[in-house]
Design an enzyme around this catalytic site. Structure first.
Site, PDB file in Angstrom:
ATOM      1  N   GLY A 138      29.178 -28.021  27.202  1.00  0.00           N
ATOM      2  CA  GLY A 138      29.110 -27.794  25.985  1.00  0.00           C
ATOM      3  C   GLY A 138      29.558 -26.315  25.578  1.00  0.00           C
ATOM      4  N   CYS A 139      28.581 -25.571  24.799  1.00  0.00           N
ATOM      5  CA  CYS A 139      29.185 -24.263  24.308  1.00  0.00           C
ATOM      6  C   CYS A 139      29.458 -23.318  25.351  1.00  0.00           C
ATOM      7  CB  CYS A 139      28.177 -23.708  23.352  1.00  0.00           C
ATOM      8  SG  CYS A 139      28.206 -24.716  21.695  1.00  0.00           S
ATOM      9  N   ALA A 140      28.630 -23.498  26.667  1.00  0.00           N
ATOM     10  CA  ALA A 140      28.951 -22.370  27.509  1.00  0.00           C
ATOM     11  C   ALA A 140      30.116 -22.846  28.554  1.00  0.00           C
ATOM     12  CB  ALA A 140      27.719 -22.516  28.465  1.00  0.00           C
ATOM     13  N   LEU A 338      26.199 -19.417  25.801  1.00  0.00           N
ATOM     14  CA  LEU A 338      25.177 -20.283  25.964  1.00  0.00           C
ATOM     15  C   LEU A 338      25.384 -21.789  25.644  1.00  0.00           C
ATOM     16  CD1 LEU A 338      22.768 -17.882  23.876  1.00  0.00           C
ATOM     17  CD2 LEU A 338      23.162 -17.944  26.415  1.00  0.00           C
TER      18      LEU A 338
END
Length: 356
Positions: A138-140, A338
């Site tokens: 994902g965003c990480a 994160l």
């Protein structure tokens, strides 16, 4: 130490102003909410002016099945990814025959063989490149991809590694999902691609960039319900806990402090804060948790305003902006993102040059 030498970005083909998106969502969801106008305020409060999407806005007016959405994901990912890789190689002055490893990061679609294999065929990259596809970060994912390239270069200091992040989050839009999470995701998520070149410290090649001094990966135990996807019959349904900003405020600082202590640094050494802008509230949580002014998050905020949250490529968009400011030799910074899990990835960076 490995060196981040270059980052290029590739926008999705369709730009949509946030006001246009509000109109489309009002038409789609208006009949299901008595307080639709109040709910639509999230689109303005997020400070996003516009975003790039993999399909025109009217494409989303019709309900699409998983097969159709995923096919578009594959086709657009190969097109955008091929352009990003080709430009990264050209701008870096590196021949495709010199690439040793190819790390591909994505979480918004599915493909077997993975997108990196299709791009290798499209660009006729050497067949013996080591492929390392990463899914579900994902965003990480952007920060994680760069970290894993660093790990590879520590093992193979003569290596040249491509890191390609592609997310087409808009294609996960669920036409019949009337949940608050789907509405928030619709107000926030966007599409984009970014490609970075990372090289080991024995590569004989002049240039400037951010040296990666150290990294830290952290997984919060038993936090699967904080952020991610639920996989259902119609595709990927976004999972967003309303507690994410509070979690960041409480969890991030001890996490950062642990990393800084390990490498003998303090928060005052963070000149450049290269943060994934998950959203307006996420940036505010960064500032509150770490005691930063909004000046420290200005570049991240600008990327959010102009591009939205593209998941994994977004932090590379931010990194590219920092690199274009041409920091002074020796200036240091923290790159962080994160993601699902709940998890974080951190890298300690130092600007420098290689003269060969």
């Amino acid at each position: 130490m490995s060196l981040i030498r270059n980052v290029v970005v590739e926008n999705a083909p369709y730009y949509v102003d946030q006001k246009e998106t509000v109109g489309a969502v009002r038409n789609l969801f208006g009949g299901d909410y008595e307080d639709i106008e109040r709910l639509l305020r999230v689109f303005g409060n997020g400070e996003i002016k516009g975003r790039y999407l993999a399909a025109p806005l009217d494409w989303f007016e019709k309900e699409r099945g998983l097969e159709e959405k995923n096919q578009r994901y594959v086709e657009e990912s190969v097109r955008m990814g091929s352009r990003a890789v080709a430009r990264c190689l050209e701008e870096s002055g590196v021949k495709k025959e010199e690439i040793d490893a190819f790390i591909f990061v994505s979480s918004s679609g599915m493909s077997t063989p993975t997108i990196d294999a299709r791009i290798m065929n499209e660009l006729r990259l050497p067949p013996h490149i080591k492929r390392i596809p990463l899914w579900g970060l994902g965003c990480a994912g952007g920060a994680s991809g760069i970290s894993r390239a660093h790990d590879y270069c520590l093992a193979y200091p003569e290596a040249k590694v491509l890191v390609l992040c592609i997310e087409l989050c808009s294609l996960t839009f669920q036409h019949t999902d009337r949940s608050k999470s789907n509405l928030i995701g619709t107000s926030l998520f966007a599409d984009g691609a970014a490609c970075a070149l990372v090289t080991g410290d024995q590569v004989q090649m002049a240039g400037a960039g951010f040296f990666i001094k150290d990294t830290q990966s952290t997984l919060m135990q038993d936090s699967e319900d904080v952020m991610g996807w639920d996989v259902k019959d119609h595709g990927l349904h976004v999972v967003f806990s309303r507690d994410i900003p509070k979690i960041i405020e409480k969890w991030l600082k001890p996490n950062v402090d642990l990393f800084l202590e390990k490498i003998g640094k303090t928060s005052s050494d963070i000149i450049h804060f290269v943060a994934h802008p998950g959203g307006k509230k996420v940036l505010a949580a960064y500032e509150k948790s770490l005691g930063f002014s909004n000046e420290k998050t200005e570049i991240s905020r600008n990327v959010l305003t102009n591009y939205g949250n593209m998941s994994s490529p977004t932090v590379l968009y931010v990194l590219k902006e920092f690199m274009e400011t041409r920091p002074n030799r020796g200036e240091e910074g923290l790159l962080t993102a994160l993601g699902p899990g709940f998890s974080s990835e951190m890298l300690w960076l130092e600007w420098g040059e290689v003269n060969q």
